[in-house]
Design a protein around this motif. Structure first.
Motif, PDB file in Angstrom:
ATOM      1  N   ARG A  14       0.817  -1.210   0.000  1.00 33.36           N
ATOM      2  CA  ARG A  14       0.000   0.000   0.000  1.00 33.36           C
ATOM      3  C   ARG A  14       0.857   1.269   0.000  1.00 33.36           C
ATOM      4  O   ARG A  14       0.555   2.223  -0.719  1.00 33.36           O
ATOM      5  N   GLU A  15       1.924   1.307   0.768  1.00 31.08           N
ATOM      6  CA  GLU A  15       2.774   2.495   0.835  1.00 31.08           C
ATOM      7  C   GLU A  15       3.373   2.827  -0.536  1.00 31.08           C
ATOM      8  O   GLU A  15       3.467   3.991  -0.923  1.00 31.08           O
ATOM      9  N   ARG A  16       3.790   1.806  -1.262  1.00 28.06           N
ATOM     10  CA  ARG A  16       4.355   2.011  -2.590  1.00 28.06           C
ATOM     11  C   ARG A  16       3.311   2.604  -3.538  1.00 28.06           C
ATOM     12  O   ARG A  16       3.580   3.559  -4.262  1.00 28.06           O
ATOM     13  N   PHE A  18       0.570   4.222  -2.750  1.00 27.73           N
ATOM     14  CA  PHE A  18       0.250   5.572  -2.271  1.00 27.73           C
ATOM     15  C   PHE A  18       1.267   6.586  -2.798  1.00 27.73           C
ATOM     16  O   PHE A  18       0.905   7.634  -3.337  1.00 27.73           O
ATOM     17  N   ASP A  19       2.538   6.266  -2.630  1.00 26.82           N
ATOM     18  CA  ASP A  19       3.584   7.202  -3.068  1.00 26.82           C
ATOM     19  C   ASP A  19       3.628   7.350  -4.588  1.00 26.82           C
ATOM     20  O   ASP A  19       3.810   8.462  -5.089  1.00 26.82           O
ATOM     21  N   TYR A  75      -1.366   9.446   5.295  1.00 24.38           N
ATOM     22  CA  TYR A  75      -0.430   8.418   4.820  1.00 24.38           C
ATOM     23  C   TYR A  75      -0.653   7.120   5.565  1.00 24.38           C
ATOM     24  O   TYR A  75      -0.706   7.135   6.788  1.00 24.38           O
ATOM     25  N   PRO A  76      -0.699   6.003   4.914  1.00 16.86           N
ATOM     26  CA  PRO A  76      -0.767   5.686   3.491  1.00 16.86           C
ATOM     27  C   PRO A  76      -2.190   5.317   3.042  1.00 16.86           C
ATOM     28  O   PRO A  76      -2.369   4.539   2.128  1.00 16.86           O
ATOM     29  N   ASN A  77      -3.177   5.886   3.726  1.00 19.00           N
ATOM     30  CA  ASN A  77      -4.566   5.477   3.511  1.00 19.00           C
ATOM     31  C   ASN A  77      -5.306   6.253   2.426  1.00 19.00           C
ATOM     32  O   ASN A  77      -6.097   5.673   1.691  1.00 19.00           O
ATOM     33  N   LYS A  99      -5.486  -1.878   2.167  1.00 18.20           N
ATOM     34  CA  LYS A  99      -4.577  -3.017   2.239  1.00 18.20           C
ATOM     35  C   LYS A  99      -5.392  -4.298   2.164  1.00 18.20           C
ATOM     36  O   LYS A  99      -6.242  -4.555   3.014  1.00 18.20           O
ATOM     37  N   THR A 105      -2.874  -4.301  -2.796  1.00 19.94           N
ATOM     38  CA  THR A 105      -3.572  -3.062  -2.449  1.00 19.94           C
ATOM     39  C   THR A 105      -4.745  -2.863  -3.388  1.00 19.94           C
ATOM     40  O   THR A 105      -4.648  -3.130  -4.582  1.00 19.94           O
ATOM     41  N   LEU A 163      11.828   6.276   1.402  1.00 17.61           N
ATOM     42  CA  LEU A 163      10.637   5.525   1.062  1.00 17.61           C
ATOM     43  C   LEU A 163      10.938   4.283   0.240  1.00 17.61           C
ATOM     44  O   LEU A 163      10.021   3.585  -0.154  1.00 17.61           O
TER      45      LEU A 163
END
Length: 166
Positions: A14-16, A18-19, A75-77, A99, A105, A163
């Protein structure tokens, strides 16, 4: 007010995702058909809360400038970008990231917009504009998906924020 709702499953953390969705570089890569260029002060990196970006692009045969601002960021939602200046009367684009598992994701786009020109704008929505915008967003999401699921994603995320590794 038309609403476009899209869901895209992506085999990546999910973080990837999101960014990547906040990356100016991936936005440029995903909009090559409209020849989008950044014409504001911020030209690289990831968009953060309260940052604006101005784009110049050719849509429907007309060159246009559009300025949007990140008005909410969790972040990261999720994050939200809203038009500040441009051809639409208004738009709000909610980006939501759920997630599914450690490596999957669900990216959800909720794009609300209001066309200019009153009745003529509503007619344009019915005839072609909503379909055009939906196709534009789907193409962008496909690029995010392909990059996130490959080793290319590191080229689009700013290392200086620590990141990498997602």
């Amino acid at each position: 007010m038309p609403v476009i709702l899209l869901q895209t499953k992506i085999q990546a953390q999910r973080e990837r995702v999101f960014d990547l969705s906040r990356s100016l570089a991936i936005h440029i890569a995903s909009t090559s058909k409209t020849n989008e260029k950044v014409i504001s002060a911020k030209k690289t990196g990831l968009l953060e809360l309260d940052e604006e970006v101005t784009w110049r692009a050719k849509h429907l045969g007309i060159y246009q400038n559009l300025t949007s601002k990140i008005t909410s960021l969790n972040y990261p939602n999720a994050f939200v970008d809203e038009m500040q200046k441009g051809i639409f009367k208004s738009f709000t684009h909610k980006h939501i990231f759920k997630k599914i598992s450690a490596r999957e994701t669900l990216m959800i786009d909720e794009f609300n917009y209001e066309s200019p020109l009153g009745f003529l704008g509503k007619l344009a929505d019915l005839l072609f504009l909503k379909k055009y915008m939906e196709r534009f967003l789907k193409e962008r999401n496909q690029v995010i998906k392909e990059v996130a699921e490959s080793g290319e994603w590191e080229n689009y995320i700013n290392d200086s924020k620590g990141l990498t590794g997602f």
